[in-house]
Design a protein around this motif. Structure first.
Motif, PDB file in Angstrom:
ATOM      1  N   SER A  65       0.863  -1.183   0.000  1.00 39.35           N
ATOM      2  CA  SER A  65       0.000   0.000   0.000  1.00 39.35           C
ATOM      3  C   SER A  65       0.892   1.223   0.000  1.00 39.35           C
ATOM      4  CB  SER A  65      -0.922  -0.019   1.237  1.00 39.35           C
ATOM      5  OG  SER A  65      -0.145  -0.070   2.420  1.00 39.35           O
ATOM      6  N   SER A  66       0.637   2.160   0.861  1.00 40.19           N
ATOM      7  CA  SER A  66       1.506   3.320   0.965  1.00 40.19           C
ATOM      8  C   SER A  66       1.549   3.768   2.415  1.00 40.19           C
ATOM      9  CB  SER A  66       1.006   4.458   0.063  1.00 40.19           C
ATOM     10  OG  SER A  66      -0.306   4.812   0.420  1.00 40.19           O
ATOM     11  N   ALA A  67       2.642   4.402   2.785  1.00 37.42           N
ATOM     12  CA  ALA A  67       2.822   4.819   4.169  1.00 37.42           C
ATOM     13  C   ALA A  67       1.773   5.855   4.553  1.00 37.42           C
ATOM     14  CB  ALA A  67       4.218   5.386   4.354  1.00 37.42           C
ATOM     15  N   ARG A  68       1.051   5.587   5.639  1.00 37.90           N
ATOM     16  CA  ARG A  68       0.031   6.523   6.091  1.00 37.90           C
ATOM     17  C   ARG A  68       0.582   7.480   7.133  1.00 37.90           C
ATOM     18  NH1 ARG A  68      -2.867   6.955   1.970  1.00 37.90           N
ATOM     19  NH2 ARG A  68      -3.540   4.945   1.172  1.00 37.90           N
ATOM     20  N   THR A  69       1.489   7.012   7.955  1.00 41.54           N
ATOM     21  CA  THR A  69       2.103   7.876   8.955  1.00 41.54           C
ATOM     22  C   THR A  69       3.614   7.851   8.764  1.00 41.54           C
ATOM     23  OG1 THR A  69       0.332   7.387  10.529  1.00 41.54           O
ATOM     24  CG2 THR A  69       2.322   8.380  11.406  1.00 41.54           C
ATOM     25  N   ILE A  70       4.177   9.027   8.586  1.00 39.20           N
ATOM     26  CA  ILE A  70       5.596   9.160   8.256  1.00 39.20           C
ATOM     27  C   ILE A  70       6.306   9.883   9.397  1.00 39.20           C
ATOM     28  CG2 ILE A  70       7.238  10.097   6.586  1.00 39.20           C
ATOM     29  CD1 ILE A  70       4.723  10.174   4.630  1.00 39.20           C
ATOM     30  N   GLY A  71       7.329   9.263   9.935  1.00 36.00           N
ATOM     31  CA  GLY A  71       8.074   9.860  11.033  1.00 36.00           C
ATOM     32  C   GLY A  71       9.257  10.672  10.539  1.00 36.00           C
ATOM     33  N   VAL A  72       9.433  11.867  11.096  1.00 35.44           N
ATOM     34  CA  VAL A  72      10.563  12.735  10.749  1.00 35.44           C
ATOM     35  C   VAL A  72      11.112  13.356  12.028  1.00 35.44           C
ATOM     36  CG1 VAL A  72      11.394  14.641   9.323  1.00 35.44           C
ATOM     37  CG2 VAL A  72       9.383  13.353   8.602  1.00 35.44           C
ATOM     38  N   ARG A  73      12.425  13.288  12.176  1.00 40.74           N
ATOM     39  CA  ARG A  73      13.041  13.907  13.350  1.00 40.74           C
ATOM     40  C   ARG A  73      13.096  15.424  13.171  1.00 40.74           C
ATOM     41  NH1 ARG A  73      19.460  13.887  14.889  1.00 40.74           N
ATOM     42  NH2 ARG A  73      19.303  15.063  16.834  1.00 40.74           N
ATOM     43  N   LEU A  74      12.707  16.144  14.206  1.00 44.66           N
ATOM     44  CA  LEU A  74      12.844  17.593  14.230  1.00 44.66           C
ATOM     45  C   LEU A  74      14.201  17.902  14.846  1.00 44.66           C
ATOM     46  CD1 LEU A  74      11.472  20.345  13.740  1.00 44.66           C
ATOM     47  CD2 LEU A  74      10.608  20.209  16.088  1.00 44.66           C
ATOM     48  N   GLU A  75      15.126  18.367  14.032  1.00 45.73           N
ATOM     49  CA  GLU A  75      16.497  18.576  14.490  1.00 45.73           C
ATOM     50  C   GLU A  75      16.630  19.872  15.285  1.00 45.73           C
ATOM     51  OE1 GLU A  75      19.613  18.113  11.698  1.00 45.73           O
ATOM     52  OE2 GLU A  75      18.578  16.584  10.538  1.00 45.73           O
ATOM     53  N   PRO A  76      17.537  19.884  16.270  1.00 45.09           N
ATOM     54  CA  PRO A  76      17.798  21.139  16.985  1.00 45.09           C
ATOM     55  C   PRO A  76      18.445  22.146  16.052  1.00 45.09           C
ATOM     56  CG  PRO A  76      19.410  19.458  17.577  1.00 45.09           C
ATOM     57  CD  PRO A  76      18.356  18.770  16.752  1.00 45.09           C
ATOM     58  N   VAL A  77      18.143  23.415  16.235  1.00 46.04           N
ATOM     59  CA  VAL A  77      18.654  24.460  15.345  1.00 46.04           C
ATOM     60  C   VAL A  77      19.994  24.965  15.871  1.00 46.04           C
ATOM     61  CG1 VAL A  77      18.236  26.725  14.345  1.00 46.04           C
ATOM     62  CG2 VAL A  77      16.336  25.123  14.658  1.00 46.04           C
ATOM     63  N   HIS A  78      21.076  24.606  15.165  1.00 50.21           N
ATOM     64  CA  HIS A  78      22.401  25.113  15.501  1.00 50.21           C
ATOM     65  C   HIS A  78      22.824  26.210  14.533  1.00 50.21           C
ATOM     66  CE1 HIS A  78      22.800  21.932  18.391  1.00 50.21           C
ATOM     67  NE2 HIS A  78      22.667  21.004  17.470  1.00 50.21           N
ATOM     68  N   ASP A  79      22.268  26.169  13.333  1.00 45.32           N
ATOM     69  CA  ASP A  79      22.618  27.129  12.280  1.00 45.32           C
ATOM     70  C   ASP A  79      21.313  27.682  11.751  1.00 45.32           C
ATOM     71  OD1 ASP A  79      22.899  28.108   9.599  1.00 45.32           O
ATOM     72  OD2 ASP A  79      24.872  27.191   9.485  1.00 45.32           O
ATOM     73  N   GLY A  80      21.152  29.009  11.805  1.00 49.07           N
ATOM     74  CA  GLY A  80      19.895  29.617  11.393  1.00 49.07           C
ATOM     75  C   GLY A  80      19.478  29.252   9.988  1.00 49.07           C
ATOM     76  N   LEU A 127       3.301   3.208  15.378  1.00 53.11           N
ATOM     77  CA  LEU A 127       2.943   4.618  15.404  1.00 53.11           C
ATOM     78  C   LEU A 127       3.351   5.332  14.126  1.00 53.11           C
ATOM     79  CD1 LEU A 127       3.862   5.504  19.097  1.00 53.11           C
ATOM     80  CD2 LEU A 127       1.602   5.037  18.126  1.00 53.11           C
ATOM     81  N   ALA A 128       4.261   4.718  13.386  1.00 54.93           N
ATOM     82  CA  ALA A 128       4.683   5.262  12.087  1.00 54.93           C
ATOM     83  C   ALA A 128       5.037   4.101  11.173  1.00 54.93           C
ATOM     84  CB  ALA A 128       5.876   6.198  12.246  1.00 54.93           C
ATOM     85  N   ASP A 129       4.689   4.231   9.896  1.00 53.91           N
ATOM     86  CA  ASP A 129       4.927   3.170   8.919  1.00 53.91           C
ATOM     87  C   ASP A 129       6.282   3.297   8.235  1.00 53.91           C
ATOM     88  OD1 ASP A 129       2.171   2.077   9.054  1.00 53.91           O
ATOM     89  OD2 ASP A 129       1.655   4.031   8.232  1.00 53.91           O
ATOM     90  N   ALA A 130       6.748   4.529   8.099  1.00 57.51           N
ATOM     91  CA  ALA A 130       8.004   4.780   7.379  1.00 57.51           C
ATOM     92  C   ALA A 130       8.595   6.076   7.898  1.00 57.51           C
ATOM     93  CB  ALA A 130       7.746   4.864   5.879  1.00 57.51           C
ATOM     94  N   PHE A 131       9.850   6.318   7.515  1.00 60.22           N
ATOM     95  CA  PHE A 131      10.562   7.451   8.095  1.00 60.22           C
ATOM     96  C   PHE A 131      11.379   8.188   7.036  1.00 60.22           C
ATOM     97  CE2 PHE A 131       9.670   4.382  11.311  1.00 60.22           C
ATOM     98  CZ  PHE A 131       9.272   5.141  12.403  1.00 60.22           C
ATOM     99  N   ILE A 132      11.672   9.441   7.348  1.00 66.39           N
ATOM    100  CA  ILE A 132      12.538  10.266   6.500  1.00 66.39           C
ATOM    101  C   ILE A 132      13.762  10.643   7.313  1.00 66.39           C
ATOM    102  CG2 ILE A 132      12.761  12.413   5.205  1.00 66.39           C
ATOM    103  CD1 ILE A 132       9.704  12.387   4.842  1.00 66.39           C
TER     104      ILE A 132
END
Length: 343
Positions: A65-80, A127-132
């Motif tokens: 099928s296709s991924a319904r929930t996609i997990g992505v890490r929110l990275e800390p901002v070190h460089d604007g 909780l997530a099917d696939a990730f970026i």
């Protein structure tokens, strides 16, 4: 007292080693057996049975099928500037995913190892099917860990390792971007300089290569090449050297470096085109041209690969010209109906 014995699950690598084939061949045998040689398929399936290997159910569901929930890490901002780019990418992914009836789950992690651990947890709990993955680098340990675990993912950015595990990725063609920028600057003068990062950065090396290609095709020297860290102060000093050496334009590996080049122009009261890379608000605010990474196209490519086999996509960036009187590029000339050039 009885000692607890934990069952160790066989992995894709275990099956590959047992059958004497690659991990990709094992994956093909389990998911698209029609493309595997019968003798090889039989050997793989015997290894699967002997080791008791159980394919990852999330991966199988993703292929049907296709991924319904996609997990992505929110990275800390070190460089604007880097943070702005990732924010724009995440916004594009979320917006386009919603149009496809998919959802994006954002999570945080304290470094690469913790990111892999959190991805494993989210996957195991469905909780997530696939990730970026974002911000990939040389020999990125996250890539090998997720391939080994059989967890579906697509990387935004190559890992730059020819001998690394095959996996799906989408990247921006930085070489094409700086090549176009250099060609535009050659319309102003022949001494086009490059201001980039030290050798060893995959993206930085590609962007330098695009500048060199354009200069080589034009039969021009590539001696005006400086490497500094992504710091405006260092970039300003290097750009001052390039201007003193007769640079007629400066192509930069990032908008941060271009900001430093603008500072050098202001200090020297000089006027030459400066082109950055990333097309951030800094470029728009100061009015210098910059290469737009086409993050909407990157997001679309990532989403298209999330339900397929390992594949690679290179997205072509676009040069955003700005005609600032001191450091802008002249308007692009186009051919009119009678074949003559028109601005």
């Amino acid at each position: 007292m009885h000692e607890e014995v934990r069952e160790v699950r066989a992995t894709l690598s275990d099956v590959a080693a047992k059958a004497g084939v690659s991990r990709q061949t094992v994956s093909n045998a389990l998911n698209t057996p029609r493309i595997v040689h019968p003798a090889t398929l039989e050997r793989v399936m015997e290894a699967v049975a002997e080791l008791g290997y159980s394919p990852n159910l999330h991966a199988r569901r993703l292929r049907t099928s296709s991924a319904r929930t996609i997990g992505v890490r929110l990275e800390p901002v070190h460089d604007g500037i880097h943070g702005v780019l990732l924010d724009r990418f995440l916004h594009a992914v979320t917006e386009q995913a919603a149009d496809l009836d998919r959802h994006v789950l954002v999570f945080t992690a304290d470094g690469p190892d913790d990111e892999v651990a959190r991805i494993r947890s989210l996957s195991q709990r469905s909780l997530a099917d696939a990730f970026i993955l974002t911000s990939t680098d040389h020999r990125d340990a996250r890539v090998a860990a997720l391939v080994e675990a059989g967890i579906p993912f697509v990387a935004f950015g190559r890992s730059w390792d020819a001998d690394g595990p095959d996996h799906a990725w989408v990247d921006v063609d930085g070489r094409a971007g700086t090549r176009e920028a250099t060609e535009a600057c050659l319309a102003v003068g022949e001494r086009v300089a490059f201001l980039g990062w030290p050798t060893g950065s995959g993206a930085g090396d590609e962007r330098r290569a695009g500048w060199r290609e354009a200069m080589d095709v034009a039969g021009l020297a590539t001696d005006l090449d400086r490497a500094v860290t992504d710091d405006p102060g260092e970039a300003q000093e290097a750009a001052s050297e390039l201007l003193a050496a007769g640079a007629t334009a400066i192509v930069c590996a990032s908008d941060t470096l271009a900001l430093g080049a603008i500072g050098a122009l202001a200090r020297a009261d000089a006027s030459v085109p400066v082109v950055g890379f990333d097309d951030t608000g800094v470029a728009a605010g100061l009015g210098f041209s910059s290469v737009d990474q086409s993050l909407g196209d990157v997001a679309a490519a990532v989403l298209s690969l999330l339900h397929g086999d390992a594949d690679h996509r290179l997205v072509t960036p676009r040069l955003h010209r700005r005609a600032h009187p001191r450091w802008g590029l002249p308007a692009q000339r186009t051919a009119s109906a009678d074949g003559k050039e028109a601005s």
